[in-house]
Design an enzyme around this catalytic site. Structure first.
Site, PDB file in Angstrom:
ATOM      1  N   ASP A 278      -1.291  -2.384   2.515  1.00 41.73           N
ATOM      2  CA  ASP A 278      -1.945  -3.753   2.044  1.00 41.73           C
ATOM      3  C   ASP A 278      -2.991  -3.686   0.962  1.00 41.73           C
ATOM      4  O   ASP A 278      -4.106  -4.416   1.290  1.00 41.73           O
ATOM      5  CB  ASP A 278      -2.466  -4.470   3.353  1.00 41.73           C
ATOM      6  CG  ASP A 278      -2.559  -5.908   2.972  1.00 41.73           C
ATOM      7  OD1 ASP A 278      -2.136  -6.642   1.912  1.00 41.73           O
ATOM      8  OD2 ASP A 278      -3.070  -7.012   3.791  1.00 41.73           O
ATOM      9  N   ALA A 313      -9.402  -9.416   3.651  1.00 40.28           N
ATOM     10  CA  ALA A 313      -8.989  -9.739   2.411  1.00 40.28           C
ATOM     11  C   ALA A 313      -7.978  -8.477   1.904  1.00 40.28           C
ATOM     12  O   ALA A 313      -8.717  -7.945   1.209  1.00 40.28           O
ATOM     13  CB  ALA A 313      -9.955 -10.168   1.296  1.00 40.28           C
TER      14      ALA A 313
END
Length: 384
Positions: A278, A313
């Site tokens: 990610d 994030a």
């Protein structure tokens, strides 16, 4: 190009571990592997012979190339940057230095026309290491959107499956299945050959099961941006753990999921945990200010958060660090390697990747005994 790697512990990607063996890569694929010394004919055919112990030291290990199916960026670049070709080259290079030979370009939520444009640009900038595109949205639950702009979220009815799949190589999409029309959208994407993940969702167990019945086969970053696992409300995580059809992504950076859960998760879903990074633009780069889509991100201590908030994030994780992290947490090495190679490759339908088996792609990583990548090859060509 013909390469022989020898005198190393070899993990083929299947539950096979050769204590001292060799691997032969030629014409972009695996031609053979075995225990002990390579046959004379293989040695004679190899244009390059690499003594693994000589290069990586005692305890040298050879594995398939790592496969990351959830990557937003790295090296200061993101896949939605305006100059797609430069971004792709930079991101591939950063992650290749950490053992990743193939990856999927993940895009955060955006307007459908903008997504079409980015898919097209990335497809035009095709590189051997780029497997395709993953849309992480825009059909997500607003209260579980994480680092996705609220304005960019869309209803399932607003997506045109034919237009999005015609724009380029779309291999995966994350959808919140409880949204009106989401189950029909899942069926349409699956029919078009796109793998569907459940994620960024408020779905309960029943709705998650409906999504799986409609064809969903992945859970986006398990435990994150979904309802928590509860003994009377198992939610997406509990359902995915119990269903053999589901592969669960794990971001093993110690921030998204506590390391004490790593080994338990592998035991709960053997052969179905896919390590993913990610990673956003800050992976392989210093702390500082970055962007994820249209949102401002601050990275401090290697942890990326939306600026001025506690919202995670993405990550700055690389997949080699994920492998080391789960091994340190008690996951057997063979399982850890499979979770970064064979499992994610199969989750997106690529049985030719993540294995050191004849006729699979010639992707390999040579590691030191401390699980640090020393050399990386894709299609038999050295990358780092």
């Amino acid at each position: 190009m013909s390469l022989l790697l020898h005198d190393a512990r070899v993990i083929t990607g299947e539950p096979v571990d050769i204590d001292r063996g060799w691997v032969h890569l030629a014409d972009g694929v695996v031609r053979g592997m075995g225990a002990g010394d390579a046959p004379p004919a293989v040695i004679a055919a190899a244009a390059e012979v690499v003594d693994a112990r000589e290069m990586a030291g005692p305890g040298a290990l050879v594995t398939p190339g790592l496969v990351d199916i959830h990557t937003h960026g790295g090296g200061g670049s993101a896949f939605d940057d305006p100059d797609a070709a430069t971004a792709v080259d930079r991101i591939l290079a950063v992650h290749a230095a950490h053992g990743v030979t193939r990856l999927v370009a993940s895009l955060v939520s955006a307007a459908p026309l903008d997504l079409e444009h980015t898919i097209s640009a990335l497809s035009a900038a095709a590189r051997p290491g780029l497997l395709g595109i993953h849309l992480e949205g825009p059909c997500l639950d607003v209260d579980h959107r994480g680092a996705h702009a609220r304005w960019a979220l869309r209803s399932p009815e607003s997506l045109d499956v034919k237009r999005l799949t015609a724009a380029g190589r779309l291999v995966q999409i994350t959808i919140a299945p409880e949204l009106p029309g989401a189950l029909d959208l899942i069926r349409a994407f699956v029919a078009a050959g796109v793998r569907v993940a459940v994620g960024h969702t408020a779905a309960d167990a029943a709705k998650t099961r409906e999504a799986i019945a409609a064809g969903a086969s992945l859970l986006t970053h398990a435990f994150n941006a979904v309802p928590p696992l509860h003994h009377r409300a198992p939610g997406p995580v509990g359902v995915a753990l119990a269903d053999e059809a589901m592969t669960l992504e794990l971001i093993a950076d110690g921030t998204h999921v506590d390391p004490s859960l790593f080994a338990w998760l592998f035991r709960a879903a053997p052969g179905r945990i896919a390590l993913v990074s990610d990673a956003m633009a800050a992976a392989g780069s210093p702390d500082g200010d970055y962007r994820l889509g249209d949102l401002a991100v601050t990275v401090s201590g290697g942890i990326a958060r939306l600026r001025g908030t506690d919202t995670i994030a993405g990550s700055t994780l690389t997949l080699d660090r994920a492998v080391r992290g789960v091994v340190d947490a008690g996951v057997p090495l063979l399982d850890a390697v499979a979770a970064a190679t064979r499992v994610p490759a199969r989750a997106i339908g690529r049985d030719d990747l993540g294995l050191l088996q004849p006729e699979c792609r010639g992707d390999a990583v040579l590691w030191s005994v401390g699980l640090e990548p020393v050399a990386v090859w894709r299609d038999g060509i050295r990358l780092s």
